[in-house]
Design a protein around this motif. Structure first.
Motif, PDB file in Angstrom:
ATOM      1  N   GLY A 182      95.428   9.442  68.298  1.00 27.50           N
ATOM      2  CA  GLY A 182      96.769  10.014  68.162  1.00 27.50           C
ATOM      3  C   GLY A 182      97.424   9.626  66.840  1.00 27.50           C
ATOM      4  N   THR A 183      97.369   8.341  66.495  1.00 29.67           N
ATOM      5  CA  THR A 183      98.019   7.932  65.232  1.00 29.67           C
ATOM      6  C   THR A 183      97.206   8.409  64.028  1.00 29.67           C
ATOM      7  OG1 THR A 183      96.966   5.765  65.308  1.00 29.67           O
ATOM      8  CG2 THR A 183      99.208   5.899  66.168  1.00 29.67           C
ATOM      9  N   VAL A 184      95.887   8.427  64.161  1.00 33.41           N
ATOM     10  CA  VAL A 184      95.066   8.971  63.062  1.00 33.41           C
ATOM     11  C   VAL A 184      95.432  10.445  62.840  1.00 33.41           C
ATOM     12  CG1 VAL A 184      92.720   9.687  62.425  1.00 33.41           C
ATOM     13  CG2 VAL A 184      93.124   7.381  63.300  1.00 33.41           C
ATOM     14  N   GLY A 185      95.555  11.176  63.940  1.00 32.07           N
ATOM     15  CA  GLY A 185      95.919  12.593  63.847  1.00 32.07           C
ATOM     16  C   GLY A 185      97.259  12.781  63.148  1.00 32.07           C
ATOM     17  N   LYS A 186      98.252  11.980  63.543  1.00 30.27           N
ATOM     18  CA  LYS A 186      99.580  12.080  62.920  1.00 30.27           C
ATOM     19  C   LYS A 186      99.502  11.751  61.439  1.00 30.27           C
ATOM     20  CE  LYS A 186     103.006  11.359  66.507  1.00 30.27           C
ATOM     21  NZ  LYS A 186     103.395  10.287  67.416  1.00 30.27           N
ATOM     22  N   TRP A 187      98.732  10.721  61.122  1.00 28.28           N
ATOM     23  CA  TRP A 187      98.611  10.309  59.723  1.00 28.28           C
ATOM     24  C   TRP A 187      97.983  11.436  58.891  1.00 28.28           C
ATOM     25  CZ3 TRP A 187      95.401   9.681  55.625  1.00 28.28           C
ATOM     26  CH2 TRP A 187      95.838   8.833  54.588  1.00 28.28           C
ATOM     27  N   LEU A 188      96.898  11.987  59.401  1.00 25.99           N
ATOM     28  CA  LEU A 188      96.223  13.064  58.660  1.00 25.99           C
ATOM     29  C   LEU A 188      97.147  14.273  58.493  1.00 25.99           C
ATOM     30  CD1 LEU A 188      92.629  12.956  60.204  1.00 25.99           C
ATOM     31  CD2 LEU A 188      93.276  12.342  57.858  1.00 25.99           C
ATOM     32  N   ALA A 189      97.902  14.592  59.560  1.00 22.17           N
ATOM     33  CA  ALA A 189      98.756  15.780  59.513  1.00 22.17           C
ATOM     34  C   ALA A 189      99.864  15.624  58.473  1.00 22.17           C
ATOM     35  CB  ALA A 189      99.356  16.038  60.896  1.00 22.17           C
ATOM     36  N   SER A 190     100.269  14.386  58.179  1.00 19.32           N
ATOM     37  CA  SER A 190     101.423  14.196  57.290  1.00 19.32           C
ATOM     38  C   SER A 190     101.044  13.594  55.943  1.00 19.32           C
ATOM     39  CB  SER A 190     102.479  13.342  57.998  1.00 19.32           C
ATOM     40  OG  SER A 190     101.889  12.134  58.428  1.00 19.32           O
ATOM     41  N   ASN A 191      99.758  13.531  55.652  1.00 20.45           N
ATOM     42  CA  ASN A 191      99.325  13.031  54.343  1.00 20.45           C
ATOM     43  C   ASN A 191      98.487  14.074  53.608  1.00 20.45           C
ATOM     44  OD1 ASN A 191      99.973   9.955  53.727  1.00 20.45           O
ATOM     45  ND2 ASN A 191      99.758  10.220  55.943  1.00 20.45           N
ATOM     46  N   LYS A 192      98.215  13.784  52.326  1.00 22.38           N
ATOM     47  CA  LYS A 192      97.615  14.805  51.481  1.00 22.38           C
ATOM     48  C   LYS A 192      96.095  14.868  51.509  1.00 22.38           C
ATOM     49  CE  LYS A 192     101.203  16.128  48.336  1.00 22.38           C
ATOM     50  NZ  LYS A 192     101.670  16.225  46.952  1.00 22.38           N
ATOM     51  N   ALA A 193      95.461  13.916  52.193  1.00 21.57           N
ATOM     52  CA  ALA A 193      94.000  13.974  52.276  1.00 21.57           C
ATOM     53  C   ALA A 193      93.599  15.300  52.915  1.00 21.57           C
ATOM     54  CB  ALA A 193      93.487  12.810  53.121  1.00 21.57           C
ATOM     55  N   ASP A 194      92.804  16.113  52.183  1.00 18.51           N
ATOM     56  CA  ASP A 194      92.531  17.458  52.701  1.00 18.51           C
ATOM     57  C   ASP A 194      91.224  17.562  53.482  1.00 18.51           C
ATOM     58  OD1 ASP A 194      90.848  17.178  50.612  1.00 18.51           O
ATOM     59  OD2 ASP A 194      91.602  18.876  49.442  1.00 18.51           O
ATOM     60  N   SER A 195      90.511  16.445  53.588  1.00 12.92           N
ATOM     61  CA  SER A 195      89.331  16.419  54.449  1.00 12.92           C
ATOM     62  C   SER A 195      89.203  15.006  55.011  1.00 12.92           C
ATOM     63  CB  SER A 195      88.075  16.781  53.643  1.00 12.92           C
ATOM     64  OG  SER A 195      87.858  15.823  52.621  1.00 12.92           O
ATOM     65  N   ALA A 196      88.487  14.880  56.113  1.00 12.07           N
ATOM     66  CA  ALA A 196      88.352  13.564  56.726  1.00 12.07           C
ATOM     67  C   ALA A 196      87.013  13.436  57.422  1.00 12.07           C
ATOM     68  CB  ALA A 196      89.488  13.332  57.720  1.00 12.07           C
ATOM     69  N   ALA A 197      86.599  12.192  57.633  1.00 18.36           N
ATOM     70  CA  ALA A 197      85.372  11.925  58.376  1.00 18.36           C
ATOM     71  C   ALA A 197      85.629  10.734  59.288  1.00 18.36           C
ATOM     72  CB  ALA A 197      84.222  11.629  57.426  1.00 18.36           C
ATOM     73  N   LEU A 198      85.052  10.781  60.483  1.00 14.42           N
ATOM     74  CA  LEU A 198      85.279   9.730  61.477  1.00 14.42           C
ATOM     75  C   LEU A 198      83.982   8.986  61.767  1.00 14.42           C
ATOM     76  CD1 LEU A 198      86.953   8.367  63.830  1.00 14.42           C
ATOM     77  CD2 LEU A 198      86.171  10.271  65.270  1.00 14.42           C
ATOM     78  N   CYS A 199      84.006   7.663  61.624  1.00 13.85           N
ATOM     79  CA  CYS A 199      82.848   6.845  61.983  1.00 13.85           C
ATOM     80  C   CYS A 199      82.860   6.665  63.500  1.00 13.85           C
ATOM     81  CB  CYS A 199      82.909   5.500  61.274  1.00 13.85           C
ATOM     82  SG  CYS A 199      82.833   5.664  59.485  1.00 13.85           S
ATOM     83  N   ALA A 200      82.253   7.613  64.198  1.00  9.64           N
ATOM     84  CA  ALA A 200      82.441   7.691  65.649  1.00  9.64           C
ATOM     85  C   ALA A 200      81.661   6.629  66.409  1.00  9.64           C
ATOM     86  CB  ALA A 200      82.049   9.085  66.145  1.00  9.64           C
ATOM     87  N   THR A 201      80.521   6.213  65.861  1.00  2.89           N
ATOM     88  CA  THR A 201      79.714   5.214  66.578  1.00  2.89           C
ATOM     89  C   THR A 201      80.486   3.908  66.755  1.00  2.89           C
ATOM     90  OG1 THR A 201      77.719   6.223  65.673  1.00  2.89           O
ATOM     91  CG2 THR A 201      77.491   4.015  66.590  1.00  2.89           C
ATOM     92  N   ASP A 202      81.341   3.604  65.785  1.00  4.16           N
ATOM     93  CA  ASP A 202      82.104   2.356  65.871  1.00  4.16           C
ATOM     94  C   ASP A 202      83.197   2.400  66.940  1.00  4.16           C
ATOM     95  OD1 ASP A 202      80.505   1.253  64.006  1.00  4.16           O
ATOM     96  OD2 ASP A 202      82.037   0.911  62.470  1.00  4.16           O
ATOM     97  N   CYS A 203      83.391   3.564  67.570  1.00  5.80           N
ATOM     98  CA  CYS A 203      84.349   3.671  68.684  1.00  5.80           C
ATOM     99  C   CYS A 203      83.730   3.231  69.996  1.00  5.80           C
ATOM    100  CB  CYS A 203      84.802   5.122  68.875  1.00  5.80           C
ATOM    101  SG  CYS A 203      85.767   5.765  67.529  1.00  5.80           S
ATOM    102  N   LEU A 204      82.396   3.187  70.040  1.00  2.28           N
ATOM    103  CA  LEU A 204      81.724   2.953  71.321  1.00  2.28           C
ATOM    104  C   LEU A 204      81.843   1.500  71.741  1.00  2.28           C
ATOM    105  CD1 LEU A 204      78.533   5.118  70.780  1.00  2.28           C
ATOM    106  CD2 LEU A 204      80.472   5.589  72.289  1.00  2.28           C
ATOM    107  N   ALA A 205      82.149   1.304  73.017  1.00  4.63           N
ATOM    108  CA  ALA A 205      82.207  -0.032  73.593  1.00  4.63           C
ATOM    109  C   ALA A 205      82.082   0.112  75.092  1.00  4.63           C
ATOM    110  CB  ALA A 205      83.532  -0.712  73.238  1.00  4.63           C
ATOM    111  N   GLY A 206      81.585  -0.911  75.733  1.00  5.44           N
ATOM    112  CA  GLY A 206      81.473  -0.898  77.192  1.00  5.44           C
ATOM    113  C   GLY A 206      80.683   0.305  77.681  1.00  5.44           C
ATOM    114  N   ASP A 207      81.215   0.990  78.701  1.00  6.21           N
ATOM    115  CA  ASP A 207      80.458   2.116  79.256  1.00  6.21           C
ATOM    116  C   ASP A 207      80.995   3.472  78.779  1.00  6.21           C
ATOM    117  OD1 ASP A 207      82.791   2.026  80.619  1.00  6.21           O
ATOM    118  OD2 ASP A 207      81.912   1.704  82.605  1.00  6.21           O
ATOM    119  N   LEU A 208      81.725   3.474  77.668  1.00  6.02           N
ATOM    120  CA  LEU A 208      82.219   4.737  77.111  1.00  6.02           C
ATOM    121  C   LEU A 208      81.038   5.574  76.612  1.00  6.02           C
ATOM    122  CD1 LEU A 208      85.358   3.960  74.928  1.00  6.02           C
ATOM    123  CD2 LEU A 208      85.199   5.579  76.817  1.00  6.02           C
TER     124      LEU A 208
END
Ligand code: BES
Ligand code: MN
Ligand code: ZN
Length: 493
Positions: free
Chosen positions: A92-118
C-alpha cells in the motif's frame, strides 16, 4: 500500469525504482545481492534510517554499483510476523509512493517478501492489486485537464529462480482486480448527471463487447412487462428512464449453475417524497456503488478469463420526488406477486432489489449475492471498516467472511433471526418497506429474504465501505476485491 515477471538479477536491472522489501532489519537474498554491488552501503542505511514498522519506506537514490536509479526500501515488519496483512501495508505505501513520485518504471524484488507459509502467488496477487489500485486517479471534468506528472507505467517482478504458471496467473489476477476496482471507482465518482441508468447500461454493453459476454438491457416498457412493479414504483418520479441490466459471463461449463451478483443501481437517491435533508446529499450519487461493484467484478473476472459462470443483475434508476412520484402509503405489487406498502420512499434500495432477486430464480443459481449501499444504520453498526453481511445460508456467509478476512476487504455477519420479520408487518399489504429504527440493517435484509427463498443467498450492505467522505471524498472500489476473490475461490483457479 503493466505488470510482468522478468528474469534479471536486481542489481543489474535498469529501472527507475527498485523496490526492495526488508524484514526485521535484515536484507533477504535479493537485498544482499544489491547491497554487495553497492559495497555494503544499503545494509548500513537500512539499519540506521528505516523504521521497522510494516510499510515504512526509505528511498535511496543513485547507489553506485546498482543499475536502478533509486532503491526503495520497504519494511515488512518483524520476519516472524509477516502475513498477508503486513504485506498489504507494505504494498500500500509502495503504491502510494510510486503514484506520487516521478519514477516512471519500477521493479519489485518479490522473493524477499516470502516468509513462513506465504505462497508466492498470494504475494504477487496482493502486490499487483495494491500497487495497481494506488495508481488510480479520477479524471475529473475540468476546463484544463492536467497531464499526469507522476506514477510508474510498469512494474516488473523479479524472482530468485524460475517463475511458474501459478505465479504469472496470480499477478494477472491482481492486476485485473485493480482494473475492476478502477472501473467501480470511476462509476461511483462520476456525478449523477453523467452516470445515469443509461450510462450504466452502456458501460455493461461495452464490457460485453470487449470481453465477449452477453448483455441484455431492459427499458421501462420491458421492465413493466416483467411485472417489476416494485422497481418501477421507485422510478415513477424520475424523468431519467430506468434500466434493468442482465450480464451473462460464461467462463465455466455450459450446464454449471452460475453465481448471480445483484447490484443496487440508484444513480441518485434524493429519498423521493420522503426527501432527505440537504446536507451531504451530493454523496447520494454513490448510491449505485453496488451496481458499480458488479460491473467492476465482471471486468476483473472477464479480464482474467475466470473459468466460472457468473450472472450480473443491475436494477438502476434515480429516486426523485415529483407529481408522479410514489407517495408514503402507496401499495405496490412486486414481480413475485407479494404486495408492499411503501411507508418511506427513502427505503428504495430494497424495492428495486426485490424484483431483481425474483428475476434471479430463473438461473437456478448456485448462490446469489446482492451488493447494496442499503442502510445508514449499517454505518452506525459497523462503521467504515467492514461491510455488513447477512445470509440465509451460514456456510455461504462463512465463506464470504473468510475471503474478506484473508484479503482485507472485510465483511461481518449480522443475524437474520425470524423474529425480525415481525417489524415488517403491514395492515394494508403483505409487508411494509420499513421496520422502524431498531436493527435497521437487519430489517432491510429481512425484507430481501422474503424474495430469496428459492436459493442460497447473501447480502452485502456496503453503505459504510463503498466510498469515503471528507477531504478524501471518493469511491473505494470495495467490495470488488472480496467478490472477485470469492469467485476465484469458487472457480478453483
Ligand atoms: N442509500 C440509502 C442508505 C445510505 C444512507 C447509505 C447514507 C449511505 C449513507 C438508502 O436508500 C436509505 O435512504 N436508507 C434509509 C432507510 C430508512 C428510510 C429505513 C436510511 O438508511 O435512512
Ligand atoms: Mn434511500
Ligand atoms: Zn438509497
Amino acid at each position: 500500469m503493466e505488470f510482468s515477471i522478468k528474469a534479471s538479477t536486481p542489481e543489474k536491472l535498469k529501472t527507475a525504482c527498485l523496490v526492495l522489501p526488508i524484514a526485521g532489519g535484515e536484507l533477504g537474498a535479493q537485498g544482499k545481492a544489491v547491497d554487495a554491488a553497492a559495497g555494503g552501503a544499503l545494509a548500513k542505511l537500512a539499519k540506521r534510517d528505516l523504521d521497522e514498522k510494516a510499510g515504512s519506506l526509505l528511498a535511496v537514490p543513485l547507489l553506485p554499483g546498482v543499475a536502478a536509479e533509486r532503491v526503495l526500501l520497504v519494511s515488512l515488519g518483524k520476519r516472524d510476523e509477516i502475513s498477508e496483512k503486513t504485506l498489504r501495508a507494505a504494498f500500500g505505501t509502495v503504491g502510494k509512493w510510486l503514484a506520487s513520485n516521478k519514477a516512471d518504471s519500477a521493479a519489485l524484488c518479490a522473493t524477499d517478501c516470502l516468509a513462513g507459509d506465504l505462497a508466492l502467488p498470494v504475494v504477487l496477487r496482493s502486490a499487483a492489486l495494491l500497487i495497481g489500485d494506488a495508481d488510480y486517479r479520477f479524471d475529473a471534468p475540468r476546463a484544463k485537464r492536467e497531464p499526469r506528472k507522476t506514477g510508474a507505467a510498469k512494474l516488473e517482478v523479479l524472482l530468485v529462480g524460475k517463475s511458474d504458471r501459478a505465479a504469472a496467473a496470480a499477478l494477472a489476477q491482481g492486476a485485473a482486480i485493480a482494473s475492476g476496482m478502477a472501473l467501480a471507482k470511476d462509476l461511483g465518482n462520476l456525478p449523477a448527471n453523467y452516470c445515469t441508468p443509461s450510462y450504466l447500461a452502456d458501460t455493461a454493453r461495452k464490457l460485453g463487447k470487449q470481453y465477449k459476454f452477453k448483455v441484455e438491457v431492459f427499458d421501462k416498457a420491458a421492465i413493466a412487462k416483467l411485472g417489476m412493479g416494485s422497481f418501477l414504483s421507485v422510478a415513477a418520479g424520475s424523468v431519467e428512464p430506468p434500466r434493468f441490466i442482465v450480464m451473462d459471463y460464461k467462463g465455466g461449463k455450459a450446464k454449471d449453475a452460475p453465481i448471480v451478483l445483484v447490484g443496487k443501481g440508484i444513480t441518485f437517491d434524493t429519498g423521493g417524497i420522503s426527501l432527505k435533508p440537504g446536507e451531504g446529499m451530493d454523496e447520494m450519487k454513490f448510491d449505485m456503488c453496488g451496481a458499480a461493484s458488479v460491473l467492476g467484478t465482471f471486468k476483473a473476472i472477464a479480464e482474467m478469463q475466470l473459468p466460472l459462470n457468473v450472472v450480473g443483475l443491475i436494477p438502476t434508476t434515480e429516486n426523485m420526488p415529483s407529481g408522479q412520484a410514489t407517495k408514503p402509503g402507496d401499495v405496490v405489487t412486486s414481480m413475485s406477486g407479494l404486495t408492499i406498502e411503501v411507508l418511506n420512499t427513502d427505503a428504495e434500495g430494497r424495492l428495486i432489489l426485490c424484483d431483481a432477486l425474483t428475476y434471479a430464480e430463473r438461473f437456478k443459481p448456485a448462490a446469489v449475492i446482492d451488493i447494496a449501499t442499503l442502510t445508514g444504520a449499517c454505518i452506525i453498526a459497523l462503521g467504515h471498516q467492514v461491510s455488513g453481511l447477512m445470509a440465509n445460508d451460514d456456510m455461504l456467509a462463512r465463506e464470504l467472511m473468510d475471503v474478506g478476512l484473508a484479503t482485507g476487504d472485510r465483511a461481518w455477519q449480522m443475524p437474520l433471526f425470524d423474529e425480525y420479520q415481525d417489524q415488517l408487518k403491514s395492515n394494508f399489504a403483505d409487508m411494509a418497506n420499513i421496520g422502524g429504527r431498531p436493527a435497521g440493517s437487519i430489517t432491510a435484509a429481512a425484507f430481501l429474504s422474503r424474495f430469496t427463498k428459492a436459493y442460497k443467498w447473501a447480502h452485502l450492505d456496503i453503505a459504510g465501505t463503498a466510498w469515503k467522505s471528507g477531504a478524501e471524498k471518493g469511491a473505494t472500489g470495495r467490495p470488488v476485491p472480496l467478490l472477485t476473490h470469492f469467485l476465484i475461490q469458487r472457480a478453483g483457479a
